[in-house]
Design a protein around this motif. Structure first.
Motif, PDB file in Angstrom:
ATOM      1  N   ALA A 154      56.040  33.462  34.106  1.00 55.66           N
ATOM      2  CA  ALA A 154      57.419  32.997  34.234  1.00 55.66           C
ATOM      3  C   ALA A 154      58.401  34.007  33.643  1.00 55.66           C
ATOM      4  CB  ALA A 154      57.581  31.640  33.549  1.00 55.66           C
ATOM      5  N   LYS A 155      58.030  34.599  32.519  1.00 57.79           N
ATOM      6  CA  LYS A 155      58.903  35.575  31.870  1.00 57.79           C
ATOM      7  C   LYS A 155      59.056  36.849  32.696  1.00 57.79           C
ATOM      8  CE  LYS A 155      58.368  34.146  27.042  1.00 57.79           C
ATOM      9  NZ  LYS A 155      57.847  34.500  25.693  1.00 57.79           N
ATOM     10  N   HIS A 156      58.106  37.109  33.569  1.00 59.93           N
ATOM     11  CA  HIS A 156      58.225  38.272  34.447  1.00 59.93           C
ATOM     12  C   HIS A 156      59.487  38.179  35.279  1.00 59.93           C
ATOM     13  CE1 HIS A 156      57.294  40.595  38.181  1.00 59.93           C
ATOM     14  NE2 HIS A 156      56.874  41.479  37.283  1.00 59.93           N
ATOM     15  N   GLY A 157      59.824  36.940  35.685  1.00 57.90           N
ATOM     16  CA  GLY A 157      61.109  36.691  36.314  1.00 57.90           C
ATOM     17  C   GLY A 157      61.215  36.944  37.798  1.00 57.90           C
ATOM     18  N   VAL A 158      60.170  37.430  38.420  1.00 56.88           N
ATOM     19  CA  VAL A 158      60.189  37.672  39.865  1.00 56.88           C
ATOM     20  C   VAL A 158      59.079  36.858  40.505  1.00 56.88           C
ATOM     21  CG1 VAL A 158      60.004  39.386  41.707  1.00 56.88           C
ATOM     22  CG2 VAL A 158      61.081  40.001  39.526  1.00 56.88           C
ATOM     23  N   PHE A 159      59.409  36.072  41.515  1.00 59.03           N
ATOM     24  CA  PHE A 159      58.440  35.161  42.116  1.00 59.03           C
ATOM     25  C   PHE A 159      58.374  35.354  43.631  1.00 59.03           C
ATOM     26  CE2 PHE A 159      60.343  33.255  38.326  1.00 59.03           C
ATOM     27  CZ  PHE A 159      59.226  33.184  37.510  1.00 59.03           C
ATOM     28  N   GLY A 160      58.071  36.569  44.002  1.00 59.57           N
ATOM     29  CA  GLY A 160      57.934  36.870  45.419  1.00 59.57           C
ATOM     30  C   GLY A 160      56.572  36.456  45.947  1.00 59.57           C
ATOM     31  N   TYR A 161      56.267  36.880  47.154  1.00 61.40           N
ATOM     32  CA  TYR A 161      54.999  36.535  47.780  1.00 61.40           C
ATOM     33  C   TYR A 161      53.825  37.043  46.937  1.00 61.40           C
ATOM     34  CZ  TYR A 161      57.857  35.546  51.881  1.00 61.40           C
ATOM     35  OH  TYR A 161      58.796  35.037  52.734  1.00 61.40           O
ATOM     36  N   THR A 162      52.796  36.220  46.852  1.00 62.87           N
ATOM     37  CA  THR A 162      51.621  36.550  46.045  1.00 62.87           C
ATOM     38  C   THR A 162      50.377  36.473  46.919  1.00 62.87           C
ATOM     39  OG1 THR A 162      52.742  35.424  44.220  1.00 62.87           O
ATOM     40  CG2 THR A 162      50.443  36.006  43.884  1.00 62.87           C
ATOM     41  N   PHE A 163      49.401  37.338  46.658  1.00 61.15           N
ATOM     42  CA  PHE A 163      48.171  37.304  47.435  1.00 61.15           C
ATOM     43  C   PHE A 163      46.968  37.062  46.527  1.00 61.15           C
ATOM     44  CE2 PHE A 163      48.598  41.682  46.082  1.00 61.15           C
ATOM     45  CZ  PHE A 163      47.298  42.089  45.805  1.00 61.15           C
ATOM     46  N   THR A 164      45.883  36.607  47.127  1.00 57.98           N
ATOM     47  CA  THR A 164      44.620  36.437  46.408  1.00 57.98           C
ATOM     48  C   THR A 164      43.788  37.695  46.614  1.00 57.98           C
ATOM     49  OG1 THR A 164      43.704  35.317  48.348  1.00 57.98           O
ATOM     50  CG2 THR A 164      44.617  33.924  46.607  1.00 57.98           C
ATOM     51  N   ASP A 165      43.080  38.108  45.563  1.00 55.36           N
ATOM     52  CA  ASP A 165      42.370  39.380  45.646  1.00 55.36           C
ATOM     53  C   ASP A 165      40.901  39.248  45.247  1.00 55.36           C
ATOM     54  OD1 ASP A 165      42.582  38.984  42.938  1.00 55.36           O
ATOM     55  OD2 ASP A 165      43.887  40.700  42.554  1.00 55.36           O
ATOM     56  N   HIS A 166      40.230  40.390  45.225  1.00 51.80           N
ATOM     57  CA  HIS A 166      38.806  40.436  44.887  1.00 51.80           C
ATOM     58  C   HIS A 166      38.565  39.928  43.468  1.00 51.80           C
ATOM     59  CE1 HIS A 166      34.672  41.989  45.185  1.00 51.80           C
ATOM     60  NE2 HIS A 166      34.822  42.397  43.932  1.00 51.80           N
ATOM     61  N   ALA A 167      39.477  40.237  42.553  1.00 50.81           N
ATOM     62  CA  ALA A 167      39.312  39.811  41.159  1.00 50.81           C
ATOM     63  C   ALA A 167      39.346  38.285  41.047  1.00 50.81           C
ATOM     64  CB  ALA A 167      40.400  40.426  40.292  1.00 50.81           C
ATOM     65  N   LEU A 168      40.241  37.645  41.785  1.00 48.43           N
ATOM     66  CA  LEU A 168      40.315  36.186  41.747  1.00 48.43           C
ATOM     67  C   LEU A 168      39.042  35.581  42.330  1.00 48.43           C
ATOM     68  CD1 LEU A 168      42.195  33.774  41.035  1.00 48.43           C
ATOM     69  CD2 LEU A 168      42.886  33.773  43.437  1.00 48.43           C
ATOM     70  N   ALA A 169      38.549  36.159  43.423  1.00 48.30           N
ATOM     71  CA  ALA A 169      37.299  35.676  44.021  1.00 48.30           C
ATOM     72  C   ALA A 169      36.143  35.829  43.036  1.00 48.30           C
ATOM     73  CB  ALA A 169      37.010  36.440  45.309  1.00 48.30           C
ATOM     74  N   SER A 170      36.135  36.914  42.287  1.00 47.81           N
ATOM     75  CA  SER A 170      35.084  37.122  41.285  1.00 47.81           C
ATOM     76  C   SER A 170      35.149  36.059  40.200  1.00 47.81           C
ATOM     77  CB  SER A 170      35.219  38.513  40.662  1.00 47.81           C
ATOM     78  OG  SER A 170      34.953  39.525  41.609  1.00 47.81           O
ATOM     79  N   THR A 171      36.355  35.717  39.785  1.00 45.08           N
ATOM     80  CA  THR A 171      36.527  34.663  38.781  1.00 45.08           C
ATOM     81  C   THR A 171      35.917  33.357  39.272  1.00 45.08           C
ATOM     82  OG1 THR A 171      38.555  35.651  37.906  1.00 45.08           O
ATOM     83  CG2 THR A 171      38.224  33.313  37.492  1.00 45.08           C
ATOM     84  N   ILE A 172      36.141  33.031  40.545  1.00 45.37           N
ATOM     85  CA  ILE A 172      35.612  31.785  41.121  1.00 45.37           C
ATOM     86  C   ILE A 172      34.093  31.837  41.226  1.00 45.37           C
ATOM     87  CG2 ILE A 172      35.528  30.385  43.222  1.00 45.37           C
ATOM     88  CD1 ILE A 172      38.500  31.134  43.648  1.00 45.37           C
ATOM     89  N   THR A 173      33.565  32.919  41.750  1.00 45.99           N
ATOM     90  CA  THR A 173      32.106  32.986  41.929  1.00 45.99           C
ATOM     91  C   THR A 173      31.380  32.979  40.586  1.00 45.99           C
ATOM     92  OG1 THR A 173      32.221  35.416  42.105  1.00 45.99           O
ATOM     93  CG2 THR A 173      32.258  34.149  44.163  1.00 45.99           C
TER      94      THR A 173
END
Length: 387
Positions: free
Chosen positions: A55-74
């Motif tokens: 939230a403090k970053h202050g910019v909320f544009g389009y976001t994508f899911t990546d390999h790192a997020l998939a690794s977290t899930i698996t």
């Protein structure tokens, strides 16, 4: 780190469905809400820190899911459920019900038979009927305060030409965590009659001692291509308002077909904060979850023991979820009178059992994912009203 689950957080005036709709749903402000399936607990500190930093970053544009997020899930699935999932099989979605809607649109046609096991989470009915599919019910059987699957009826229904079966595991509202033996029977029968399995496993992480959640897709490698597993951190970590989930779809052609349906409906990107929360919860929430399960066990124990002293109410002890299925049939009240008794006399707001299907008549669902003092208060309000 020790996490406190006794802190009572004021949720009124936050547009909280559970608390701010009490008067409109139950007719009075002094009704204690123990209904909709979210928790009154603060999320893990690491999740709050991650969301605050984002939230403090202050910019909320389009976001994508990546390999790192998939690794977290698996890694989570491997650690919690001993399930080795390939990263490309993950398909993201705003919610489990959204995925089930898209799957019914993708893999069945109007008029097709779709099987559910009742009593069950109300949207399961809508998933079928809203798409002009034929609803087929396999009624669960209550024996000695525990629900079981009527496999003779289950197979008979599959023989009628069922195209898809929507499984709920752990089951909402009856709290069963289906055993490996039961799940293997389901897989074998669906395989025999060429029935696709859509498995809602959103409560997979909320399972108590002597029970183990088993993802149905891991039981038969050949059948896995006909199974779509829907999961999410939202129930586990109280993130429902952030709307983030994922599906495991091993078969590439099915995954591409399902993704195409999502795109047709304009669903192609996740909530930025949902992605942030999922990543933080799965990476840092293990200790918090273990302490949560201990708290929920304490809450459930209290409800079971308190009502044991009042034989007019039977408690179906959950093996999973934080939802307790209460059997009020010995009171011999109509469903309308039972609802009135609870909200007007006991001043407790529970989920109407009949909303889970006609098989839920005489029952109510209680959410015990709240500080022990509230569980104690709600239980004692009901007991006092019974007296």
């Amino acid at each position: 780190m020790t996490h406190s689950f006794e802190k009572q957080i004021e949720r009124r005036n936050t547009r909280a469905v559970k608390w701010d709709l009490v008067k409109s749903l139950y007719g009075a402000e002094d009704v204690l809400p123990m209904w909709v399936a979210d928790m009154d607990f603060e999320v893990p500190e690491e999740v709050i820190k991650a969301l605050t930093a984002r939230a403090k970053h202050g910019v909320f544009g389009y976001t994508f899911t990546d390999h790192a997020l998939a690794s977290t899930i698996t890694e989570w699935l491997n650690d919690r459920h001993d399930w080795q999932v390939k990263k490309p099989s993950i398909l993201y979605s705003p919610g489990v019900i959204t995925t089930l809607y898209m799957a019914i649109q993708t893999f069945t046609n109007k008029g097709d038979k779709v099987l559910i096991q009742t009593p069950v989470y109300p949207p399961f009915y809508q998933i079928v009927t809203n798409h002009d599919r034929e609803l087929v019910k396999n009624q669960l059987v209550l024996r000695h305060d525990r629900y079981e699957i009527d496999f003779d009826d289950f197979e008979a229904k599959l023989q009628e030409g069922v195209k898809a079966f929507i499984l709920c595991n752990p089951h909402n509202p009856v709290g069963r965590v289906w055993t490996e033996t039961e799940l293997r029977k389901i897989v074998a029968l669906c395989k025999k009659y060429n029935v696709m399995i859509l498995s809602d496993e959103i409560h997979a992480d909320l399972v108590y001692s002597n029970n183990k959640h088993i993802p149905i897709a891991k039981l038969d490698e050949e059948m896995a291509d006909k199974i779509i597993t829907c999961m999410s951190p939202t129930k586990t970590f109280n993130l429902a308002g952030l709307q983030v989930s994922y599906a495991i779809v091993p078969n590439r052609s099915k995954r591409e077909a399902l993704e195409k349906t999502f795109q047709k409906q304009g669903i192609h990107i996740l909530n930025t904060m949902g992605i942030t929360a999922l990543d933080a919860a799965y990476q840092h929430g293990r200790e918090w979850l273990e302490q949560l399960l201990a708290q929920l066990t304490r809450n459930i124990d209290y409800v079971v023991e308190a009502f044991a002293e009042h034989p007019r109410v039977d408690v179906i002890r959950p093996e999973g979820t934080y939802l307790v299925w209460l059997d009020f049939r010995k009171l011999q009240l109509s469903q309308a009178d039972l609802k009135d008794f609870l909200q007007t006399h006991a001043k407790v707001g529970l989920n109407d059992g009949a909303s889970f299907g006609e098989e839920g008549t005489g029952f109510m669902r209680m959410n015990v994912a709240c500080p022990f003092t509230l569980v104690e208060e709600g239980t004692n309000r009901i007991i006092k009203a019974l007296g």
